[in-house]
Design a protein around this motif. Structure first.
Motif, short mmCIF file in Angstrom:
data_model
loop_
_atom_site.label_atom_id
_atom_site.label_comp_id
_atom_site.label_asym_id
_atom_site.label_seq_id
_atom_site.Cartn_x
_atom_site.Cartn_y
_atom_site.Cartn_z
N GLU A 48 0.85 -1.19 0.00
CA GLU A 48 0.00 0.00 0.00
C GLU A 48 0.89 1.24 0.00
N PRO A 49 0.80 2.11 -1.01
CA PRO A 49 1.71 3.27 -1.09
C PRO A 49 1.45 4.34 -0.04
N GLU A 50 0.21 4.45 0.47
CA GLU A 50 -0.14 5.51 1.41
C GLU A 50 -0.59 4.93 2.73
N ALA A 51 0.24 5.12 3.78
CA ALA A 51 -0.10 4.61 5.10
C ALA A 51 -0.96 5.61 5.88
N ARG A 52 -0.81 6.90 5.57
CA ARG A 52 -1.51 7.95 6.32
C ARG A 52 -2.98 7.99 5.93
N LEU A 53 -3.85 7.62 6.83
CA LEU A 53 -5.28 7.55 6.51
C LEU A 53 -5.86 8.91 6.17
N TRP A 54 -5.32 9.99 6.74
CA TRP A 54 -5.85 11.32 6.47
C TRP A 54 -5.47 11.82 5.08
N ARG A 55 -4.62 11.06 4.37
CA ARG A 55 -4.26 11.42 2.99
C ARG A 55 -4.67 10.35 1.99
#
Length: 671
Positions: free
Chosen positions: A200-207
């Motif tokens: 998964e490339p994006e770990a930050r849930l807010w992004r």
């Protein structure tokens, strides 16, 4: 509801920017927030793995902590009642061990948070990262994990510390980061989550755009109360509560609110708030989120009052509050011109034209100087002209809040795009003068001709220490003069600037020079039908203008006699305030004090003496009275002084080089 319709259209036109962060000049991040979301500043960032296990955590400051969070109507309007946000929230909601480390709390905020998050996870719109957050938070070990990680700190009783008060043996220990980012105790910390899943490339849930879209679908399907939307005209799910946090993340003021449900309900006019107006949830969310984005992106905020201008087809537009130099730089940046381009040469803002035209000849309206300056302003604004649809328009909005809970639109205009640019061009070519108080983008002092910024007008009228309340009030009063046809400048503002410019002894020289040029711009605007220009007008017989010319000649003569080493003000400058009030009596004093300097200069004073006689002869005998001068005397003073410092004729008569005169002028202006 036209303002909300315009904002909704702006949101739809910029749909590709939704959820994508941009960075301000100060490093703070902002974004066009998705529907059913809001922004919050997170203090703690918790990282989990795909199975809902704690990995690590970090403390985030204000710059790093900007967070887009899912939000329900109830959560957006929560006050003292415990209403959780769906995913990220304070410790009291997301920490199952809150009572153990902080004491008992009212209600069941943690249970409510878990129930709401479980409903999302059990729906068709769930996501594995959201499931990981639910799996972790239901363990109830968040605060214990943060203490073990060194993020939170406890006292001797095992409770979270209210503040950092180290024991004598701990005084050498550096203050923990969590106490630097919190305004109150540790229990108020806001927590956000990141989930690290391989691949998964994006770990930050807010992004994570996918997570955001899934929550929008989940929440939209939970709305069942339908009614006619006054914005779109369609039957849609209606919003009962509207968003706050419009100006910043801590702003509780709302533009739409109806909560007086008892007593004189809605002032006795309606039974329910919907009889006044009903707004759909989607229109409310899109409109308010677009407004937040525009304020962050290009708004001007002073003491809580917000000025924002945008176009429905092109967001970037010249600001009505900026000066001509800022307009120039913005136009160059927009059009991609470099310093050596033809645009740069043409866009000299009248500096070269002024030097060539200030040689004593008549410079009425329509002269080469005025035409060149108008051409330059037209070229700068021309870069914002829109070649697309004829219905392109511009919205100007001013927001302010009288109380912490209520916000109002104190000024609103919706104009055709071309009309807006035409009125802006008219402002810059009528309320203008020559200024030398600004630095360019290379931090070099520069001379420019044009309209001053409205903030600088406030400082000229009320002084450099004017409060933000005065500044924002003046900016709002000047705004209609810029963008509305036939609106005159407030006379009290012009009068105040003229009075301050007439009292140079009470200011530093640089402050007076700035006040003088801005006051001249305002007076020029007030008398635009007379056609005065920065170039010297040698044909006008206006009493005030002629007296101003005489005062300038006396000032320059004395400055020449004193030499560059002497820094004190001339008699003409010292008596300027009295001269404006009682010119007849004061001129005799100035003239008698001028005689020693005329004698000191000898034949070098011949040109100035003959010029004094020439100007004095243009005044009739009835003009030599103590009737107060109008603001036009400042134009005569500035133009005559500028002419004497740049005119070749004056140079040849006094035997002083152009360079020497320029240095004397710089010394006078800078010291």
């Amino acid at each position: 509801m036209s303002w909300l319709a315009n904002l909704t259209q702006t949101y739809n036109n910029n749909i590709l920017s939704v959820g994508r962060f941009e960075t301000k000049k100060n490093g703070r991040e902002y974004a066009l927030i998705p529907v059913a979301h809001t922004t919050q500043t997170a203090h703690i960032e918790v990282h989990l793995d795909g199975k809902g296990n704690f990995v690590t955590a970090y403390v985030r400051d204000k710059v790093e902590g900007s967070t887009i969070i899912p939000c329900t109507e109830a959560a957006a309007s929560r006050t003292s009642a415990p209403v959780p946000y769906p995913l990220f929230d304070k410790l009291v909601y997301v920490a199952g061990d809150f009572n153990q480390f902080c004491g008992d709390v009212k209600g069941t905020p943690y249970d409510d948070y878990l129930a709401q998050l479980k409903a999302w996870c059990d729906s068709p719109y769930s996501h594995e990262k959201v499931q990981s957050v639910y799996d972790y938070t239901r363990k109830g070990t968040l605060i214990a994990d943060l203490i073990a990680e060194g993020i939170l700190h406890v006292d001797e009783q095992g409770k979270l510390r209210d503040k950092w008060a180290p024991a004598p043996s701990q005084e050498s220990i550096e203050k923990p980061p969590i106490f630097n980012v919190l305004a109150s105790d540790q229990s108020s910390a806001f927590v956000r989550f990141a989930v690290n899943i391989p691949g998964e490339p994006e770990a930050r849930l807010w992004r994570d755009i996918e997570v955001q879209q899934l929550f929008v679908q989940f929440y939209e399907n939970s709305l069942v109360d339908m009614d006619i939307c006054y914005v779109t005209g369609e039957k849609l799910p209606v919003a009962d509560k509207h968003t706050s946090r419009i100006r910043h993340s801590g702003d509780k003021s709302k533009l739409i609110s109806a909560n007086d449900s008892a007593g004189f309900t809605f002032r006795g006019r309606f039974r329910t708030s919907r009889e006044a107006a009903s707004v759909s949830y989607m229109a409310s969310q899109k409109g308010h989120n677009a407004l937040k984005w525009l304020i962050d992106r290009q708004g001007i905020t002073i003491d809580g009052k917000v000025f924002v201008v945008w176009g429905n087809q092109r967001l970037e537009l010249p600001e009505p509050h900026q000066d001509a130099l800022e307009l120039r730089e913005a136009a160059q940046e927009l059009q991609g011109f470099d310093e050596d381009s033809e645009f740069e040469e043409d866009f000299d803002l009248g500096a070269n034209d002024d030097k060539s035209s200030n040689s004593g000849h008549v410079a009425p309206a329509g002269d080469t100087t005025s035409k060149a300056f108008a051409r330059e302003i037209k070229k700068a604004i021309g870069g914002y002209r829109y070649d697309g649809e004829h219905y392109a328009h511009v919205t100007i909005m001013v927001l302010d809040a009288a109380t912490p809970g209520r916000m109002s639109i104190t000024y609103y205009q919706d104009l055709n795009h071309e009309d807006y640019l035409d009125r802006l061009q008219a402002w810059h070519t009528s309320c203008y003068w020559q200024h030398r108080y600004r630095k360019d983008k290379d931090s070099q002092w520069t001379t420019f001709t044009g309209a001053p910024a409205t903030r600088d007008i406030a400082f000229a009228a009320y002084g450099p220490r004017a409060s933000d309340k005065l500044v924002k009030g003046l900016m709002e009063r000047i705004l209609p003069c810029i963008i509305e046809v036939g609106c005159e400048l407030p006379r009290d503002i012009v009068r105040s600037a003229v009075q301050r410019a007439s009292n140079p002894v009470g200011m530093e020289p640089w402050e007076w020079e700035k006040t003088l040029s801005i006051a001249c711009a305002l007076v020029n605007k007030e008398n635009e039908k007379e056609g005065f220009d920065v170039g010297l007008n040698t044909e006008t017989t206006d009493r005030s203008y002629l007296f101003g010319r005489m005062l300038a000649i006396a000032d320059v003569l004395e400055r020449r006699a004193l030499g560059r080493e002497e820094k004190r003000a001339s008699n003409a400058v010292r008596y300027m305030n009295a001269f404006a009030q009682r010119p007849g009596r004061t001129w005799s004093i100035i003239q008698s004090n001028l005689q020693p300097y005329q004698a000191k200069m000898g034949t070098d004073a011949r040109y100035y003496n003959s010029l004094l006689d020439e100007v004095g002869a243009m005044l009739s005998l009835e003009d030599y009275t103590d009737k107060p001068l109008t603001g036009l005397y400042l134009l005569g003073f500035y133009s005559q002084r500028n002419d004497l410092y740049t005119s070749k004729k004056a140079t040849e008569a006094t035997g002083t080089s152009d360079t020497q005169q320029g240095e004397d002028n710089d010394t006078q202006e800078e010291n």
